[in-house]
Design an enzyme around this catalytic site. Structure first.
Site, PDB file in Angstrom:
ATOM      1  N   ASP A 525       0.174   0.236  -1.975  1.00  0.00           N
ATOM      2  CA  ASP A 525       0.496  -0.742  -3.002  1.00  0.00           C
ATOM      3  C   ASP A 525       1.966  -0.544  -3.359  1.00  0.00           C
ATOM      4  O   ASP A 525       2.522   0.523  -3.109  1.00  0.00           O
ATOM      5  CB  ASP A 525      -0.412  -0.497  -4.223  1.00  0.00           C
ATOM      6  CG  ASP A 525      -0.172  -1.505  -5.325  1.00  0.00           C
ATOM      7  OD1 ASP A 525       0.035  -2.682  -4.994  1.00  0.00           O
ATOM      8  OD2 ASP A 525      -0.188  -1.119  -6.495  1.00  0.00           O
ATOM      9  N   ASP A 724      -2.744   2.819  -7.206  1.00  0.00           N
ATOM     10  CA  ASP A 724      -2.898   3.446  -8.517  1.00  0.00           C
ATOM     11  C   ASP A 724      -3.524   2.553  -9.564  1.00  0.00           C
ATOM     12  O   ASP A 724      -3.730   2.975 -10.691  1.00  0.00           O
ATOM     13  CB  ASP A 724      -1.535   3.928  -9.034  1.00  0.00           C
ATOM     14  CG  ASP A 724      -0.633   2.761  -9.438  1.00  0.00           C
ATOM     15  OD1 ASP A 724      -0.865   1.637  -8.936  1.00  0.00           O
ATOM     16  OD2 ASP A 724       0.286   2.967 -10.241  1.00  0.00           O
ATOM     17  N   ASP A 728      -6.857  -1.751  -7.210  1.00  0.00           N
ATOM     18  CA  ASP A 728      -6.940  -1.052  -5.927  1.00  0.00           C
ATOM     19  C   ASP A 728      -8.301  -0.405  -5.691  1.00  0.00           C
ATOM     20  O   ASP A 728      -8.587   0.056  -4.587  1.00  0.00           O
ATOM     21  CB  ASP A 728      -5.856   0.042  -5.845  1.00  0.00           C
ATOM     22  CG  ASP A 728      -4.450  -0.523  -5.924  1.00  0.00           C
ATOM     23  OD1 ASP A 728      -4.240  -1.621  -5.385  1.00  0.00           O
ATOM     24  OD2 ASP A 728      -3.577   0.118  -6.532  1.00  0.00           O
TER      25      ASP A 728
END
Length: 836
Positions: A525, A724, A728
């Site tokens: 990410d 995080d 996700d």
């Protein structure tokens, strides 16, 4: 309620309580369903039951009470066990979603000091699963049953499918195995001292006398084998019935044979030949082998069960993001607090500052900024005005708005994320499956070898041939019993996880390490993983007529009146540069465009191109510079002074200082890196280009990240996902291994197999090295375990007897079996010295 009424209802009332007769005079009453305090005179729902009036916070609570009133009249004090009237309880609290009522402040204080001692499910065991719950095997997800039991393939206890209850009790199998482990270990230790004493120079057997020692060992070993090991024997028996030999088959055969042989040797020693009689004309017994095997296998099982028990905590953490109540607006304009479960599509709900949005819907009145980072992963709150969509579980930062509920219950985004995490977690296959596949070949081979050894000795061996055959078969089964197999994985994992923790790499289970050693594709990410996760001021670019400090002073002073998150970045940037701000008058915020006002006797405006257009100002002279910054992923805001363009400021989420080095190291390790982010294409591409990332997927929502992993799986890739945010969580659970940055959401950490405590991407490099070293160590351990068996079984069967006259006694077989365990433990300890 008078004394006679108390006796009529069978309720013991504490003297510290108000009576129901006094309740009408009290300022507040307690809702008997949810425990909330209610003003009896505020027009809230009420109900007359058995001559007494009960007050409720909402229609939902009243309806629940009407359905089963006896469930809500009294509660049991968890400390002293006394019955307490729920409506008049002076002392009440919620703990982990449960409601507790107390007869006195003293009982409440005791509970608050150590709640786990008094929790109901700790005393009464776990609550029953809902009707219709199906159960599946954690190793073999294709196995599904309508009731609890053991897996027919591997013997593991089946686990409930679906979303675990938020108030679940302890894992009954873990609690049972832990109890059996402690009792087994307590009995196995004295057995080991008695059995192995002569080998280490302890003359206990001589001092006590061999016959008495044998009977003492029989008494110590019998509870271990006939009670503690019962789950193992049941699984071993089922493996035979289902024709799926596995580790339990070997454990059952080895433990059972050692115990039965030793019982016969103790109670009927005359059946054995003189050549096998030891000191004092007694036949050696191997009770300690049976008991130690059981205790060692329980160690491995408890370690595995503890790791698996945490899988449900990720889902419960997600569920906790949803608020429990909401404020519903009625047609007459009145507002009522209701439970989220009672919200229907079309309901109008008020959301105040700091509250979570209760369900998915759209804004119908008002405006605000909403923190949607749990869904998008992006740190910047989003402005919401009439008609904009809002998502359940997101946080309302500033302002109050009224929303219309559109998707409720299982249809909300949060519920879909929860469902994805639950399904992804059930799809995993533990590392122990590899051991079972080898055991499927090894187990039949051992059994056949033992039978052949018995027959060969019985037919061709010297007298007494039957006794020799029995001893050969016993030796084969004892030496083949895979206690080292039970330790091979847990020992390595236990030491590796401790070593990883020293380096800031937290490992959730063995599976994560096994899979990460094979990963060839890494998805990261952007926000919080590659970047710092919060916007910072990066550029202050003035026109020729003004200084950089003056431009920043006016811009930051103006932004002090704004609630926009970008304003915080500009003000923080000014403070870092020691710029002293001035007061602003005539402040005005233009939704979606910018702000304006007077600072230091100067008319100042700050905003985007749309605001410049409204003000009739052409930002063209700065177009080339701003385009270059936007290509770098920065957000640009123009500044005007007294109606003229004065320059601009730029804000961006900075890339972490360690990211570039980590990306380079990961490329060197052979990983292909893909960035999947909810951010826009321009910003994502700019970050990826600066870091040399192989592929970019922008504007990706939670479903898209999981879909990307499914797409890569279809192409045969072994995928790791690092992130995080709550957004996700499904992807972290669906990936072959999930890696959570420790600076992010707890849900991401719960869903991931590996967590990096410091949020440092270099931790992925360390985790990769740890994974490869651990799997190499486990393979070595399994090599030791199977290697000893491969060498020891033929010797135990008597293969060397025709040439060397050597026949392996069961005592030597037990010693060899123990040596394989020592070798496994010693090899696993080497991981403590591993350089990462």
């Amino acid at each position: 309620m008078n004394t006679q009424d108390h006796h009529h209802h069978g309720i013991s009332n504490c003297s510290s309580h108000q009576s129901l007769d006094n309740l009408g005079k009290a300022a507040v009453a307690r809702d008997p369903v949810c425990g909330m305090t209610v003003d009896p005179h505020a027009g809230k729902p009420s109900l007359n039951y058995q001559g007494h009036t009960y007050h409720f916070c909402s229609d939902g609570c009243r309806e629940k009470f009407e359905a089963t009133p006896n469930d809500y009249l009294t509660a049991k004090d968890p400390v002293c066990g006394m019955s307490v009237e729920r409506t008049t309880a002076q002392h009440f609290l919620k703990h982990d979603g449960d409601k507790f009522y107390f007869c006195s402040a003293r009982c409440k204080a005791k509970f608050e000091a150590d709640p786990e001692i008094y929790r109901q499910e700790k005393r009464q065991g776990p609550k029953p699963m809902p009707k219709g719950t199906q159960y599946t095997c954690p190793m073999h997800p294709e196995v599904v049953s309508d009731h609890p039991g053991d897996c027919p393939k591997c013997g593991m206890a089946l686990e409930p499918m679906g979303i675990p209850p938020a108030e679940g009790g302890p894992n009954p199998e873990l609690a049972d195995f832990t109890r059996r482990l402690w009792i087994s270990a307590a009995l196995a230790i004295p057995l080991l001292v008695l059995g192995m004493g002569p080998m280490i120079g302890l003359p206990l057997r001589d001092a006590i006398g061999e016959p008495l020692v044998s009977f003492t060992e029989l008494l110590l070993a019998t509870p271990v084998v006939l009670w503690a090991a019962l789950p193992f024997f049941r699984r071993a028996w089922n493996s035979l019935l289902n024709r799926s030999p596995n580790m339990w088959t070997l454990i059952g055969l080895g433990v059972g044979t050692a115990y039965v042989y030793s019982v016969v040797a103790t109670l009927a020693p005359g059946l054995f030949p003189m050549s096998f009689r030891g000191h004092g004309e007694t036949v050696p017994v191997y009770f300690e082998a049976a008991a130690v095997i059981v205790a060692l296998v329980f160690v491995g099982q408890v370690l595995e069960l503890k790791a698996r028990e945490r899988t449900g905590s990720a889902i419960r953490a997600l569920l906790d993001l949803a608020p429990k109540t909401a404020r519903r607006l009625s047609a007459d304009g009145s507002e009522t607090d209701i439970e989220v479960d009672d919200i229907a599509s079309g309901d109008r709900l008020r959301v105040r500052p700091g509250e979570r949005v209760p369900v998915d819907g759209s804004v119908s009145e008002g405006q605000s900024t909403v923190d949607e980072s749990m869904i998008t992963g992006e740190p910047l709150p989003v402005e919401k005005t009439k008609g904009d969509a809002v998502t359940g579980g997101t946080i309302n930062r500033h302002g109050t708005f009224v929303m219309t509920a559109e998707r409720v219950g299982a249809e909300t985004m949060l519920s879909r994320i929860v469902d994805m995490v639950a399904k992804a977690q059930r799809s995993r296959a533990p590392i122990q499956g590899a051991v079972d596949r080898v055991s499927a070949i090894f187990v039949p081979a051992v059994v056949v070898t033992a039978i052949v050894a018995f027959l060969v000795w019985a037919i061709f061996g010297p007298e007494p041939s039957m006794a020799h055959g029995l001893l050969a078969a016993v030796a084969v089964l004892i030496i083949a019993c895979p206690c080292a197999l039970g330790l091979a994985t847990p020992m390595s994992i236990m030491i590796a996880t401790g070593r990883g923790a020293q380096e800031g790499v937290l490992v959730k289970d063995a599976e994560a390490l096994e899979r990460f050693s094979k990963v060839d594709t890494l998805i990261v990410d952007k926000t919080g993983t590659l970047t710092e996760g919060k916007p910072r001021l990066t550029d202050v670019v003035p026109m020729d007529a003004i200084s950089e400090e003056r431009l920043l002073l006016l811009a930051a002073s103006l932004e002090r009146g704004s609630e926009h998150p970008l304003a915080e970045a500009i003000i923080a940037g000014a403070q870092e540069r020691n710029v002293k701000l001035v007061d602003v008058t005539g402040f005005e915020a233009v939704t979606g465009k910018g702000v304006k006002g007077h600072a230091d006797k100067t008319a100042v405006a700050l905003g985007n191109a749309a605001m410049m257009s409204d003000l009739g100002i052409d930002p063209g002279p700065l177009a080339e510079k701003t385009r270059a910054l936007r290509d770098e992923g920065k957000t640009v805001m123009f500044v005007t002074i007294d109606g003229s363009l004065a320059g601009f400021v730029a804000v961006a989420d900075r890339i972490k200082a360690t990211t570039a080095e980590a990306i380079g190291a990961l490329h060197e390790s052979g990983l292909r890196i893909i960035m999947a982010t909810g951010d826009n294409e321009r910003t994502a591409s700019a970050v990826a280009k600066s870091l040399g990332i192989d592929e970019v997927r922008a504007d990706v929502l939670p479903e898209g990240k999981k879909a990307l992993i499914d797409e890569l799986h279809a192409k045969g890739a072994v995928v790791a996902m690092a992130g995080d945010g709550v957004n996700d969580a499904p992807a972290l659970a669906a990936a072959d291994v999930g890696i959570a940055m420790g600076t992010g959401a707890d849900v991401a950490m719960e869903s991931a197999g590996i967590t990096l405590v410091k949020g440092d991407l270099n931790g992925i490099v360390r985790a990769r090295r740890l994974a490869e070293a651990t799997m190499r160590n486990i393979r070595q351990n399994l090599g030791f375990a199977f290697g000893y068996n491969a060498l020891g079984v033929p010797v135990a069967a008597g293969l060397l007897y025709p040439v060397f006259g050597l026949l392996l006694s069961p005592m030597i077989a037990a010693a060899a079996m123990s040596l394989s365990s020592v070798s496994v433990i010693g090899n696993a300890l080497r991981l403590r010295l591993q350089k990462l």
